[in-house]
Design an enzyme around this catalytic site. Structure first.
Site, PDB file in Angstrom:
ATOM      1  NE  ARG A 227      22.772  42.012  -2.867  1.00 24.23           N
ATOM      2  CZ  ARG A 227      21.887  42.843  -2.343  1.00 24.23           C
ATOM      3  NH1 ARG A 227      22.241  44.078  -2.044  1.00 24.23           N
ATOM      4  NH2 ARG A 227      20.654  42.457  -2.120  1.00 24.23           N
ATOM      5  CG  HIS A 275      23.754  47.166   3.469  1.00 21.48           C
ATOM      6  ND1 HIS A 275      24.233  45.920   3.176  1.00 21.48           N
ATOM      7  CD2 HIS A 275      22.648  47.322   2.689  1.00 21.48           C
ATOM      8  CE1 HIS A 275      23.460  45.334   2.278  1.00 21.48           C
ATOM      9  NE2 HIS A 275      22.473  46.181   1.967  1.00 21.48           N
TER      10      HIS A 275
END
Length: 312
Positions: A227, A275
């Site tokens: 994250r 990502h």
């Protein structure tokens, strides 16, 4: 029992998921009607959800038995005050495999110094620039959940000494596990490569700040597929500029897509990936969703149910 599952993960995902979900329901013998609209929220038994999808207010879904997230992370939904239904995160073997492959690949890339060979095709034969063996380079995994544990075990099989850290104590064979504040300092002070796979909670935001980055051996590498807000961006940039951190490979960011003008894009010691470390794949994720619906209809406990107090 007949049930209705509402695919509220956004219209862009509907065509990719619909055939796999219907097949998974059929394979388990489930009488589940799959819809992508909910004109009557009170008629919905299950919500298949992804952040940015079709539901923000869960209060009209009075009959809904569970909200089944397609993502491993739940930080964008767990704090929703209208969500009173059970929430399950995605734990998918294919997602785990993808993360292990990405983490292992980038650890080996930094361990072997592959970037240096690619960037220095200049006609100079640099004999003697040999990396240490894996057993001589400690790697730390911050976060020992499903993804962290699998990545730690894979790296240990490659002979890396693997240090693991989690907020609560864990025991994993072959992994030197630590917990708590003192354990975090001990792990960071030893690790040449640090991989962050922690959930995002108030306790983990900015966990890697200036103080903790300074604990790491000079020139250490950070790899973050977990994250973005786990790392203090300004502190990381300062540590990269000073050489305290040798390189950062980042797959996740505070704002995504990463803005074109962000300093990470142009920094010579930063690798940006979009990502992609652990993408949810419709065939395998659909089987996970179907199994949880089967369990609930059979009166069995839901898998991967989120603890609201812990945030994951």
């Amino acid at each position: 029992m007949t049930a209705t599952a509402y695919f509220a993960a956004g219209p862009a995902r509907w065509d990719a998921y619909r055939p796999h979900l219907e097949q998974a329901f059929a394979e388990l013998g489930l009488d589940v009607s799959l819809v992508n609209t909910a004109p009557d929220p009170a008629a919905i038994d299950y919500i298949i959800f992804a952040p940015g999808g079709d539901v923000e207010d869960f209060s009209p879904f009075t009959r809904t038995r569970a909200v089944l997230n397609l993502w491993a992370g739940v930080e964008r939904i767990v704090g929703n005050p209208t969500l009173t239904q059970p929430l399950c995160r995605m734990v998918d073997p294919a997602l785990t495999d993808g993360m292990v492959e990405w983490v292992t690949g980038h650890v080996l890339r930094h361990h072997l110094g592959i970037d240096g060979h690619i960037l220095r095709q200049d006609g100079v034969w640099r004999a003697g620039e040999v990396p240490p063996l894996a057993r001589e380079r400690p790697v730390a995994i911050l976060g020992l959940g499903e993804l962290g544990r699998a990545s730690a075990e894979a790296l240990a099989r490659l002979n890396f000494p693997v240090l693991g850290w989690s907020r609560s104590a864990r025991t994993i064979e072959g992994i030197d596990c630590h917990s708590g504040d003192a354990g975090l300092e001990a792990v960071l002070r030893r690790a040449a490569i640090v991989v962050t796979l922690l959930p995002l909670t108030p306790d983990t935001e900015n966990l890697l700040n200036a103080t903790r980055l300074a604990w790491m051996p000079r020139g250490a590498v950070i790899i973050n597929p977990g994250r973005g807000p786990i790392i203090d961006d300004e502190a990381l940039l300062a540590a990269l500029d000073s050489g305290q951190i040798g390189h950062a490979t980042l797959d996740v960011f505070r704002v995504e897509p990463l803005p074109a003008g962000h300093p990470f894009w142009a920094h010579p010691r930063v690798t940006v990936t979009p990502h992609i470390a652990a993408e949810t794949r419709p065939p395998s994720a659909s089987r996970v969703i179907a199994e949880n619906i089967r369990r609930d209809l059979a009166g069995e406990p839901l898998l991967h149910r989120v603890d609201r107090d812990r945030g994951y």
